[in-house]
Write an enzyme that holds these catalytic residues in place. Structure first.
Site, PDB file in Angstrom:
ATOM      1  N   GLY A  47       0.792  -1.230   0.000  1.00  0.00           N
ATOM      2  CA  GLY A  47       0.000   0.000   0.000  1.00  0.00           C
ATOM      3  C   GLY A  47       0.823   1.277   0.000  1.00  0.00           C
ATOM      4  N   CYS A  78      -5.402  -9.437  -2.502  1.00  0.00           N
ATOM      5  CA  CYS A  78      -4.899  -8.151  -2.026  1.00  0.00           C
ATOM      6  C   CYS A  78      -5.511  -7.065  -2.913  1.00  0.00           C
ATOM      7  CB  CYS A  78      -3.375  -8.152  -2.152  1.00  0.00           C
ATOM      8  SG  CYS A  78      -2.612  -6.544  -1.880  1.00  0.00           S
ATOM      9  N   THR A  80      -4.735  -3.871  -3.049  1.00  0.00           N
ATOM     10  CA  THR A  80      -3.737  -2.963  -3.617  1.00  0.00           C
ATOM     11  C   THR A  80      -3.169  -3.564  -4.895  1.00  0.00           C
ATOM     12  OG1 THR A  80      -3.159  -2.434  -1.322  1.00  0.00           O
ATOM     13  CG2 THR A  80      -1.715  -1.578  -3.044  1.00  0.00           C
ATOM     14  N   CYS A 192      -9.366  -3.661   1.963  1.00  0.00           N
ATOM     15  CA  CYS A 192      -8.025  -4.249   2.104  1.00  0.00           C
ATOM     16  C   CYS A 192      -8.286  -5.587   2.755  1.00  0.00           C
ATOM     17  CB  CYS A 192      -7.158  -3.372   3.014  1.00  0.00           C
ATOM     18  SG  CYS A 192      -5.638  -4.185   3.577  1.00  0.00           S
TER      19      CYS A 192
HETATM   20  N1  DGL Z   1      -3.816  -6.838   2.148  1.00  0.00           N
HETATM   21  C1  DGL Z   1      -3.410  -5.806   1.242  1.00  0.00           C
HETATM   22  C2  DGL Z   1      -4.614  -5.215   0.505  1.00  0.00           C
HETATM   23  O1  DGL Z   1      -5.657  -5.838   0.411  1.00  0.00           O
HETATM   24  C3  DGL Z   1      -2.584  -4.663   1.780  1.00  0.00           C
HETATM   25  C4  DGL Z   1      -1.438  -4.911   2.653  1.00  0.00           C
HETATM   26  C5  DGL Z   1      -0.211  -4.105   2.280  1.00  0.00           C
HETATM   27  O2  DGL Z   1      -0.258  -2.859   2.188  1.00  0.00           O
HETATM   28  O3  DGL Z   1       0.801  -4.774   2.044  1.00  0.00           O
HETATM   29  O4  DGL Z   1      -4.545  -4.143  -0.045  1.00  0.00           O
END
Ligand code: DGL
Length: 273
Positions: A47, A78, A80, A192
């Site tokens: 992120g 994820c 991001t 997220c």
């Molecule tokens: N789990 C990730 C998402 O859904 C974000 C975690 C990160 O910033 O590494 O965006």
């Protein structure tokens, strides 16, 4: 019928424990499917990285993991990485790729007030992909966005036995509720994959500490992602020949601190990638 090896796994990739919120739903839809759970801790947080860094990293990693583990499908668990790199990854890999993107469509269908909040990483909330979801599915609503990367650490800490810091959660929620029109907000999208892991805590802080209405719903897209995966794999045969495996790009001892949690998700091998 197709010719996929029945032991070929579904690959789930996130930077850390976020992928577990998707895995939980995938298990419900496809209890017999072998899973490879991949955590790119060496790359966390996505992120806070640039679009170019995330795209190169995710495409490279998925390419190498696909060669080594021969998954039948990969899910970028994820938001991001999905909002930045989904199109590019689909172009370079030959297996089906499922992304995880903010649940703007379901939120727009659910809202009674027309005001929706979105919590995600800084990388996610600024993406054109999110602008496009908003104009396609939520054009008649107001979408309030806030980047809350600190909630990633709170979820990581919780799954290692810690207690999320209510002040940190309250600050993220306040940043939404202080925006114009937020009084009417009745949906908060957890954009997220780490955030659904602290959904109960967020809802409790919102109601008990901040006086939000109990009608505000905290939603995410994991169940829909799991249904999409099950649909794409309709007709496949599955055989879990051994325990499911989790791999990390980061420090393997740090990953071992998640052993009890991973076990509760049916994973009992932990390895370095
Ligand atoms: N789990 C990730 C998402 O859904 C974000 C975690 C990160 O910033 O590494 O965006």
């Amino acid at each position: 019928m197709n010719n996929v090896d029945p032991a070929s796994p579904i690959l789930l990739l996130d930077t850390g424990v976020g992928g577990l919120s998707v895995l939980g739903e995938v298990r419900k839809c496809l209890p017999d499917a072998p899973i490879l759970f991949a955590a790119d801790y060496a790359g966390q947080p996505y992120g806070q990285k640039t679009e170019a860094q995330v795209a190169a990293r995710v495409a490279g990693l998925l390419g190498r993991m696909t060669e080594r583990y021969r998954p039948r499908l990969a899910c970028i668990a994820c938001n991001t990485a999905s909002t930045i790199a989904l199109g590019m990854v689909r172009e370079v890999l030959e297996i089906p790729i499922v992304g995880t993107v903010p649940a703007i469509k379901p939120a727009a269908e659910n809202t009674l007030t027309g005001v929706i909040g979105l919590l995600g990483t800084a990388g996610t909330i600024r993406q054109k992909y999110v602008d496009d979801l908003e104009s396609e599915f939520a054009s008649g609503t107001t979408l309030l966005r806030h980047a809350a990367p600190e909630l990633v650490d709170e979820a990581e800490a919780k799954l290692r036995g810690g207690t999320p810091d209510r002040k940190v959660l309250a600050a993220a929620l306040n940043a939404l509720s202080e925006q114009d029109e937020a009084m009417a907000m009745d949906q908060v999208i957890l954009g997220c994959t780490h955030f659904p892991l602290i959904r109960d805590e967020l809802a409790d802080v919102a109601m008990s500490d901040l006086g939000w209405s109990p009608d505000v719903q905290f939603i995410d897209g994991a169940a829909g992602i799991a249904r999409r995966i099950a649909h794409l794999l309709e007709g496949d045969t599955f055989e879990r020949t051994g325990p499911d495996r989790a791999v990390t790009t980061g420090d393997v001892d740090h990953f071992f601190s998640l052993e009890p949690v991973l076990l509760s998700y049916g994973i009992d091998q932990i390895e370095q990638f």
